[in-house]
Design a protein around this motif. Sequence first.
Motif, PDB file in Angstrom:
ATOM      1  N   GLU A  51       0.831  -1.208   0.000  1.00  8.73           N
ATOM      2  CA  GLU A  51       0.000   0.000   0.000  1.00  8.73           C
ATOM      3  C   GLU A  51       0.865   1.257   0.000  1.00  8.73           C
ATOM      4  N   ARG A  52       1.881   1.278   0.833  1.00  6.78           N
ATOM      5  CA  ARG A  52       2.778   2.439   0.876  1.00  6.78           C
ATOM      6  C   ARG A  52       3.534   2.587  -0.445  1.00  6.78           C
ATOM      7  N   TRP A  53       3.978   1.460  -1.021  1.00 11.40           N
ATOM      8  CA  TRP A  53       4.681   1.517  -2.311  1.00 11.40           C
ATOM      9  C   TRP A  53       3.746   2.013  -3.413  1.00 11.40           C
ATOM     10  N   ARG A  54       2.500   1.562  -3.417  1.00 15.10           N
ATOM     11  CA  ARG A  54       1.559   1.981  -4.450  1.00 15.10           C
ATOM     12  C   ARG A  54       1.403   3.509  -4.433  1.00 15.10           C
ATOM     13  N   LEU A 106       4.821   5.130  -5.513  1.00 16.17           N
ATOM     14  CA  LEU A 106       5.109   5.014  -6.945  1.00 16.17           C
ATOM     15  C   LEU A 106       4.172   5.882  -7.786  1.00 16.17           C
ATOM     16  N   ALA A 107       2.963   6.113  -7.322  1.00 11.70           N
ATOM     17  CA  ALA A 107       2.067   7.047  -8.012  1.00 11.70           C
ATOM     18  C   ALA A 107       2.649   8.462  -7.936  1.00 11.70           C
ATOM     19  N   ASP A 108       3.148   8.856  -6.762  1.00 12.32           N
ATOM     20  CA  ASP A 108       3.807  10.167  -6.617  1.00 12.32           C
ATOM     21  C   ASP A 108       5.053  10.242  -7.494  1.00 12.32           C
ATOM     22  N   TYR A 109       5.816   9.172  -7.520  1.00 12.57           N
ATOM     23  CA  TYR A 109       7.047   9.115  -8.305  1.00 12.57           C
ATOM     24  C   TYR A 109       6.730   9.264  -9.793  1.00 12.57           C
ATOM     25  N   SER A 110       5.698   8.565 -10.256  1.00 14.06           N
ATOM     26  CA  SER A 110       5.282   8.660 -11.661  1.00 14.06           C
ATOM     27  C   SER A 110       4.900  10.093 -12.006  1.00 14.06           C
ATOM     28  N   ALA A 111       4.139  10.729 -11.128  1.00 10.59           N
ATOM     29  CA  ALA A 111       3.722  12.113 -11.368  1.00 10.59           C
ATOM     30  C   ALA A 111       4.933  13.048 -11.417  1.00 10.59           C
ATOM     31  N   ALA A 112       5.902  12.826 -10.545  1.00  9.61           N
ATOM     32  CA  ALA A 112       7.118  13.648 -10.556  1.00  9.61           C
ATOM     33  C   ALA A 112       7.902  13.436 -11.843  1.00  9.61           C
ATOM     34  N   LEU A 113       7.952  12.200 -12.322  1.00 14.03           N
ATOM     35  CA  LEU A 113       8.629  11.926 -13.588  1.00 14.03           C
ATOM     36  C   LEU A 113       7.970  12.694 -14.731  1.00 14.03           C
ATOM     37  N   PRO A 120       5.521   3.728 -15.192  1.00 12.42           N
ATOM     38  CA  PRO A 120       6.766   3.176 -15.743  1.00 12.42           C
ATOM     39  C   PRO A 120       7.144   1.831 -15.134  1.00 12.42           C
ATOM     40  N   GLY A 121       6.236   1.256 -14.380  1.00 17.61           N
ATOM     41  CA  GLY A 121       6.496  -0.039 -13.776  1.00 17.61           C
ATOM     42  C   GLY A 121       5.888  -1.161 -14.581  1.00 17.61           C
ATOM     43  N   ARG A 122       5.932  -2.332 -14.012  1.00 12.04           N
ATOM     44  CA  ARG A 122       5.358  -3.530 -14.625  1.00 12.04           C
ATOM     45  C   ARG A 122       4.218  -4.031 -13.740  1.00 12.04           C
ATOM     46  N   ALA A 123       3.562  -5.071 -14.200  1.00 14.40           N
ATOM     47  CA  ALA A 123       2.551  -5.726 -13.376  1.00 14.40           C
ATOM     48  C   ALA A 123       3.238  -6.267 -12.121  1.00 14.40           C
ATOM     49  N   PRO A 124       2.492  -6.430 -11.037  1.00 15.74           N
ATOM     50  CA  PRO A 124       3.099  -6.971  -9.815  1.00 15.74           C
ATOM     51  C   PRO A 124       3.678  -8.365 -10.033  1.00 15.74           C
ATOM     52  N   ALA A 125       4.719  -8.658  -9.285  1.00 21.30           N
ATOM     53  CA  ALA A 125       5.318  -9.992  -9.326  1.00 21.30           C
ATOM     54  C   ALA A 125       4.400 -10.969  -8.606  1.00 21.30           C
ATOM     55  N   ARG A 126       4.468 -12.229  -8.993  1.00 22.26           N
ATOM     56  CA  ARG A 126       3.753 -13.252  -8.235  1.00 22.26           C
ATOM     57  C   ARG A 126       4.368 -13.307  -6.838  1.00 22.26           C
ATOM     58  N   ALA A 127       3.563 -13.628  -5.858  1.00 24.65           N
ATOM     59  CA  ALA A 127       4.025 -13.616  -4.465  1.00 24.65           C
ATOM     60  C   ALA A 127       5.288 -14.442  -4.269  1.00 24.65           C
ATOM     61  N   GLN A 128       5.345 -15.630  -4.862  1.00 19.60           N
ATOM     62  CA  GLN A 128       6.531 -16.476  -4.680  1.00 19.60           C
ATOM     63  C   GLN A 128       7.755 -15.872  -5.363  1.00 19.60           C
ATOM     64  N   LEU A 150      13.214   6.982  -2.082  1.00 13.50           N
ATOM     65  CA  LEU A 150      12.742   8.264  -1.537  1.00 13.50           C
ATOM     66  C   LEU A 150      13.710   9.393  -1.889  1.00 13.50           C
ATOM     67  N   ALA A 151      15.004   9.119  -1.834  1.00 20.70           N
ATOM     68  CA  ALA A 151      16.002  10.121  -2.213  1.00 20.70           C
ATOM     69  C   ALA A 151      15.816  10.526  -3.672  1.00 20.70           C
ATOM     70  N   GLY A 152      15.486   9.570  -4.517  1.00 16.66           N
ATOM     71  CA  GLY A 152      15.238   9.867  -5.925  1.00 16.66           C
ATOM     72  C   GLY A 152      14.028  10.753  -6.119  1.00 16.66           C
ATOM     73  N   LEU A 153      12.975  10.509  -5.364  1.00 15.26           N
ATOM     74  CA  LEU A 153      11.782  11.354  -5.461  1.00 15.26           C
ATOM     75  C   LEU A 153      12.103  12.780  -5.015  1.00 15.26           C
ATOM     76  N   ARG A 154      12.883  12.924  -3.968  1.00 17.93           N
ATOM     77  CA  ARG A 154      13.285  14.274  -3.520  1.00 17.93           C
ATOM     78  C   ARG A 154      14.042  14.994  -4.621  1.00 17.93           C
ATOM     79  N   LEU A 155      14.953  14.281  -5.304  1.00 19.92           N
ATOM     80  CA  LEU A 155      15.700  14.894  -6.415  1.00 19.92           C
ATOM     81  C   LEU A 155      14.763  15.315  -7.547  1.00 19.92           C
ATOM     82  N   LEU A 156      13.794  14.484  -7.866  1.00 20.80           N
ATOM     83  CA  LEU A 156      12.847  14.835  -8.910  1.00 20.80           C
ATOM     84  C   LEU A 156      12.032  16.060  -8.543  1.00 20.80           C
TER      85      LEU A 156
END
Length: 186
Positions: free
Chosen positions: A11-14, A17-24, A46-54, A177-183
Amino acid sequence: MNEHQTLDTPERWRAFLADYSAALVRTAPHTPRDRAGSLPEEAPWPGRAPARAQDAAAGPAGSASPPLPPSLRAFLAVSDGWSRPHGAAERVHGSADLRWFRESDTGADLIEIYGFEPQGAEDLLALFGRALEVAGHEEVWLLDPGDVRADGEWAAYVFHPGDGELERFADFGALMLAGLRLLREA
């Protein structure tokens, strides 16, 4: 997304990554705009579909590895790779592309090069020998299973082969997070 929050759940990553996409989108020089000059409401993913859990939990193929750190597992559960990270990395690897740095072409080459250093490269060589490569190109992102916190997170490093500079981050989430700050500063 609170930038001091640990990125350890899907949930936190989702949200991150939405914020990161918008910054890009905001910082890309050729982002298409509508007739009024506005940016698109929804940023392209700019991501892919989620990985399978395993796959998100497994680590590099064909290896017996310690459990992947929570931040990387949660990231892979949301996006099995990321094509436009900050810096000079080409992409964040998906679960099928994770590999021990010593087994990658770049890692093997750098281990050989730094192996000729008379002194001072011991710590770097030790890191190269045990680290997991999670992104690469003109810079390499490494996670260190030899530097693990009580919560299971591995220290993260960005290595710049051109100048030999090594930058440490608390974990994979802190690196992103450091990358998002730079963006946002761009």
